[in-house]
Design a protein around this motif. Structure first.
Motif, PDB file in Angstrom:
ATOM      1  N   ARG A  30       0.825  -1.207   0.000  1.00 49.44           N
ATOM      2  CA  ARG A  30       0.000   0.000   0.000  1.00 49.44           C
ATOM      3  C   ARG A  30       0.864   1.264   0.000  1.00 49.44           C
ATOM      4  O   ARG A  30       0.395   2.340  -0.339  1.00 49.44           O
ATOM      5  CB  ARG A  30      -0.932   0.034   1.198  1.00 49.44           C
ATOM      6  N   LEU A  31       2.129   1.147   0.356  1.00 51.59           N
ATOM      7  CA  LEU A  31       3.018   2.303   0.411  1.00 51.59           C
ATOM      8  C   LEU A  31       3.836   2.471  -0.867  1.00 51.59           C
ATOM      9  O   LEU A  31       4.825   3.210  -0.885  1.00 51.59           O
ATOM     10  CB  LEU A  31       3.935   2.184   1.625  1.00 51.59           C
ATOM     11  N   ASP A  32       3.428   1.813  -1.943  1.00 49.69           N
ATOM     12  CA  ASP A  32       4.097   1.966  -3.233  1.00 49.69           C
ATOM     13  C   ASP A  32       3.076   2.468  -4.242  1.00 49.69           C
ATOM     14  O   ASP A  32       2.134   1.743  -4.540  1.00 49.69           O
ATOM     15  CB  ASP A  32       4.688   0.634  -3.683  1.00 49.69           C
ATOM     16  N   PRO A  33       3.177   3.684  -4.696  1.00 47.43           N
ATOM     17  CA  PRO A  33       4.226   4.662  -4.488  1.00 47.43           C
ATOM     18  C   PRO A  33       4.165   5.274  -3.091  1.00 47.43           C
ATOM     19  O   PRO A  33       3.159   5.123  -2.386  1.00 47.43           O
ATOM     20  CB  PRO A  33       3.935   5.724  -5.560  1.00 47.43           C
ATOM     21  N   LEU A  34       5.218   5.992  -2.726  1.00 43.59           N
ATOM     22  CA  LEU A  34       5.281   6.635  -1.411  1.00 43.59           C
ATOM     23  C   LEU A  34       4.106   7.589  -1.225  1.00 43.59           C
ATOM     24  O   LEU A  34       3.701   8.258  -2.163  1.00 43.59           O
ATOM     25  CB  LEU A  34       6.572   7.436  -1.271  1.00 43.59           C
ATOM     26  N   PRO A  35       3.564   7.669  -0.012  1.00 45.67           N
ATOM     27  CA  PRO A  35       2.516   8.667   0.250  1.00 45.67           C
ATOM     28  C   PRO A  35       3.027  10.080  -0.044  1.00 45.67           C
ATOM     29  O   PRO A  35       4.205  10.383   0.128  1.00 45.67           O
ATOM     30  CB  PRO A  35       2.219   8.492   1.743  1.00 45.67           C
ATOM     31  N   ALA A  36       2.124  10.932  -0.477  1.00 44.72           N
ATOM     32  CA  ALA A  36       2.471  12.290  -0.923  1.00 44.72           C
ATOM     33  C   ALA A  36       3.341  13.080   0.056  1.00 44.72           C
ATOM     34  O   ALA A  36       4.294  13.737  -0.383  1.00 44.72           O
ATOM     35  CB  ALA A  36       1.197  13.059  -1.245  1.00 44.72           C
ATOM     36  N   PRO A  37       3.078  13.056   1.366  1.00 44.26           N
ATOM     37  CA  PRO A  37       3.920  13.877   2.249  1.00 44.26           C
ATOM     38  C   PRO A  37       5.406  13.537   2.162  1.00 44.26           C
ATOM     39  O   PRO A  37       6.248  14.430   2.257  1.00 44.26           O
ATOM     40  CB  PRO A  37       3.372  13.578   3.647  1.00 44.26           C
ATOM     41  N   LEU A  38       5.742  12.273   1.953  1.00 43.80           N
ATOM     42  CA  LEU A  38       7.157  11.897   1.824  1.00 43.80           C
ATOM     43  C   LEU A  38       7.676  12.144   0.414  1.00 43.80           C
ATOM     44  O   LEU A  38       8.811  12.561   0.224  1.00 43.80           O
ATOM     45  CB  LEU A  38       7.349  10.423   2.177  1.00 43.80           C
ATOM     46  N   ASP A  39       6.840  11.897  -0.566  1.00 43.93           N
ATOM     47  CA  ASP A  39       7.250  12.023  -1.961  1.00 43.93           C
ATOM     48  C   ASP A  39       7.439  13.479  -2.382  1.00 43.93           C
ATOM     49  O   ASP A  39       8.201  13.772  -3.291  1.00 43.93           O
ATOM     50  CB  ASP A  39       6.219  11.340  -2.850  1.00 43.93           C
ATOM     51  N   GLU A  40       6.766  14.405  -1.713  1.00 44.42           N
ATOM     52  CA  GLU A  40       6.783  15.808  -2.117  1.00 44.42           C
ATOM     53  C   GLU A  40       7.598  16.700  -1.182  1.00 44.42           C
ATOM     54  O   GLU A  40       7.340  17.900  -1.115  1.00 44.42           O
ATOM     55  CB  GLU A  40       5.345  16.325  -2.200  1.00 44.42           C
ATOM     56  N   LEU A  41       8.565  16.157  -0.466  1.00 40.78           N
ATOM     57  CA  LEU A  41       9.350  16.953   0.476  1.00 40.78           C
ATOM     58  C   LEU A  41      10.173  18.037  -0.214  1.00 40.78           C
ATOM     59  O   LEU A  41      10.397  19.093   0.355  1.00 40.78           O
ATOM     60  CB  LEU A  41      10.270  16.061   1.302  1.00 40.78           C
ATOM     61  N   GLY A  42      10.648  17.788  -1.406  1.00 41.07           N
ATOM     62  CA  GLY A  42      11.414  18.806  -2.118  1.00 41.07           C
ATOM     63  C   GLY A  42      12.897  18.801  -1.810  1.00 41.07           C
ATOM     64  O   GLY A  42      13.611  19.702  -2.214  1.00 41.07           O
ATOM     65  N   PHE A  43      13.370  17.805  -1.079  1.00 43.99           N
ATOM     66  CA  PHE A  43      14.800  17.659  -0.844  1.00 43.99           C
ATOM     67  C   PHE A  43      15.099  16.165  -0.759  1.00 43.99           C
ATOM     68  O   PHE A  43      14.212  15.354  -0.547  1.00 43.99           O
ATOM     69  CB  PHE A  43      15.268  18.411   0.411  1.00 43.99           C
ATOM     70  N   PRO A  44      16.361  15.770  -0.994  1.00 42.21           N
ATOM     71  CA  PRO A  44      16.705  14.348  -1.040  1.00 42.21           C
ATOM     72  C   PRO A  44      16.499  13.642   0.297  1.00 42.21           C
ATOM     73  O   PRO A  44      16.948  14.114   1.338  1.00 42.21           O
ATOM     74  CB  PRO A  44      18.174  14.320  -1.447  1.00 42.21           C
ATOM     75  N   VAL A  45      15.808  12.512   0.237  1.00 44.95           N
ATOM     76  CA  VAL A  45      15.507  11.707   1.413  1.00 44.95           C
ATOM     77  C   VAL A  45      15.723  10.240   1.058  1.00 44.95           C
ATOM     78  O   VAL A  45      15.359   9.803  -0.024  1.00 44.95           O
ATOM     79  CB  VAL A  45      14.036  11.913   1.845  1.00 44.95           C
ATOM     80  N   GLU A  46      16.339   9.507   1.967  1.00 45.02           N
ATOM     81  CA  GLU A  46      16.459   8.054   1.810  1.00 45.02           C
ATOM     82  C   GLU A  46      15.310   7.414   2.575  1.00 45.02           C
ATOM     83  O   GLU A  46      15.048   7.784   3.724  1.00 45.02           O
ATOM     84  CB  GLU A  46      17.779   7.559   2.382  1.00 45.02           C
ATOM     85  N   VAL A  47      14.627   6.451   1.962  1.00 43.24           N
ATOM     86  CA  VAL A  47      13.469   5.800   2.583  1.00 43.24           C
ATOM     87  C   VAL A  47      13.660   4.294   2.523  1.00 43.24           C
ATOM     88  O   VAL A  47      14.053   3.745   1.490  1.00 43.24           O
ATOM     89  CB  VAL A  47      12.156   6.198   1.866  1.00 43.24           C
ATOM     90  N   ARG A  48      13.387   3.627   3.651  1.00 48.45           N
ATOM     91  CA  ARG A  48      13.377   2.152   3.735  1.00 48.45           C
ATOM     92  C   ARG A  48      11.974   1.718   4.115  1.00 48.45           C
ATOM     93  O   ARG A  48      11.394   2.251   5.067  1.00 48.45           O
ATOM     94  CB  ARG A  48      14.308   1.666   4.833  1.00 48.45           C
ATOM     95  N   ILE A  49      11.441   0.746   3.407  1.00 50.10           N
ATOM     96  CA  ILE A  49      10.133   0.177   3.740  1.00 50.10           C
ATOM     97  C   ILE A  49      10.328  -1.315   3.903  1.00 50.10           C
ATOM     98  O   ILE A  49      10.848  -1.982   3.006  1.00 50.10           O
ATOM     99  CB  ILE A  49       9.103   0.475   2.636  1.00 50.10           C
ATOM    100  N   GLN A  50       9.902  -1.835   5.079  1.00 49.16           N
ATOM    101  CA  GLN A  50      10.049  -3.259   5.354  1.00 49.16           C
ATOM    102  C   GLN A  50       8.937  -3.702   6.300  1.00 49.16           C
ATOM    103  O   GLN A  50       8.352  -2.883   6.997  1.00 49.16           O
ATOM    104  CB  GLN A  50      11.419  -3.550   5.959  1.00 49.16           C
ATOM    105  N   PRO A  51       8.638  -4.997   6.326  1.00 55.56           N
ATOM    106  CA  PRO A  51       7.620  -5.476   7.265  1.00 55.56           C
ATOM    107  C   PRO A  51       8.051  -5.178   8.704  1.00 55.56           C
ATOM    108  O   PRO A  51       9.223  -5.304   9.053  1.00 55.56           O
ATOM    109  CB  PRO A  51       7.570  -6.988   7.020  1.00 55.56           C
ATOM    110  N   ALA A  52       7.105  -4.754   9.517  1.00 55.17           N
ATOM    111  CA  ALA A  52       7.405  -4.447  10.918  1.00 55.17           C
ATOM    112  C   ALA A  52       7.613  -5.742  11.698  1.00 55.17           C
ATOM    113  O   ALA A  52       7.049  -6.788  11.353  1.00 55.17           O
ATOM    114  CB  ALA A  52       6.262  -3.642  11.536  1.00 55.17           C
ATOM    115  N   PRO A  53       8.412  -5.705  12.747  1.00 56.10           N
ATOM    116  CA  PRO A  53       8.630  -6.901  13.566  1.00 56.10           C
ATOM    117  C   PRO A  53       7.310  -7.418  14.139  1.00 56.10           C
ATOM    118  O   PRO A  53       6.405  -6.653  14.455  1.00 56.10           O
ATOM    119  CB  PRO A  53       9.548  -6.406  14.690  1.00 56.10           C
TER     120      PRO A  53
END
Length: 123
Positions: A30-53
């Motif tokens: 559900r998080l692909d593509p990234l939600p708008a708030p993260l995708d539209e920050l306007g500066f370089p960001v590294e993002v990791r998405i993985q199943p939670a423990p």
């Protein structure tokens, strides 16, 4: 310390290379593509998405890309909270305004913690 004594502490700036994470109650797909708030920050960001423990949703971790302005960490943290809310509820939830209580002397420490809790504390 006695009652009524306030100790001023110098606030530490968050390290720009620190990973900030939230657990989102949804599958990783559900998080692909990234939600708008993260995708539209306007500066370089590294993002990791993985199943939670413990099979408890998805863990989204992000950090400001190396070399970027460290002042952007606050905007990154706000974007993570907004992305979690958007993925779980479908809208970005905001607190009630105006507050539903009257300010009191005994409520002052709670009001202070609430105002500053999202700066460098828990998401």
């Amino acid at each position: 310390m006695g009652a009524g004594i306030v100790v001023a502490r110098r606030r530490r700036a968050a390290a720009p290379d620190r990973w900030h994470s939230v657990t989102v109650n949804c599958p990783p797909e559900r998080l692909d593509p990234l939600p708008a708030p993260l995708d539209e920050l306007g500066f370089p960001v590294e993002v990791r998405i993985q199943p939670a423990p413990g099979d408890r949703g998805t863990e989204v971790a992000a950090r400001v890309a190396p070399g970027a302005d460290p002042q952007r960490v606050r905007r990154l943290r706000a974007a993570l909270r907004a992305a979690r809310s958007l993925a779980e509820v479908g809208e970005v939830l905001r607190p009630d305004a105006p507050a539903t209580t009257k300010p009191t002397l005994t409520g002052a420490p709670l009001a202070y913690a609430t105002r500053h809790g999202r700066e460098d504390g828990r998401l």
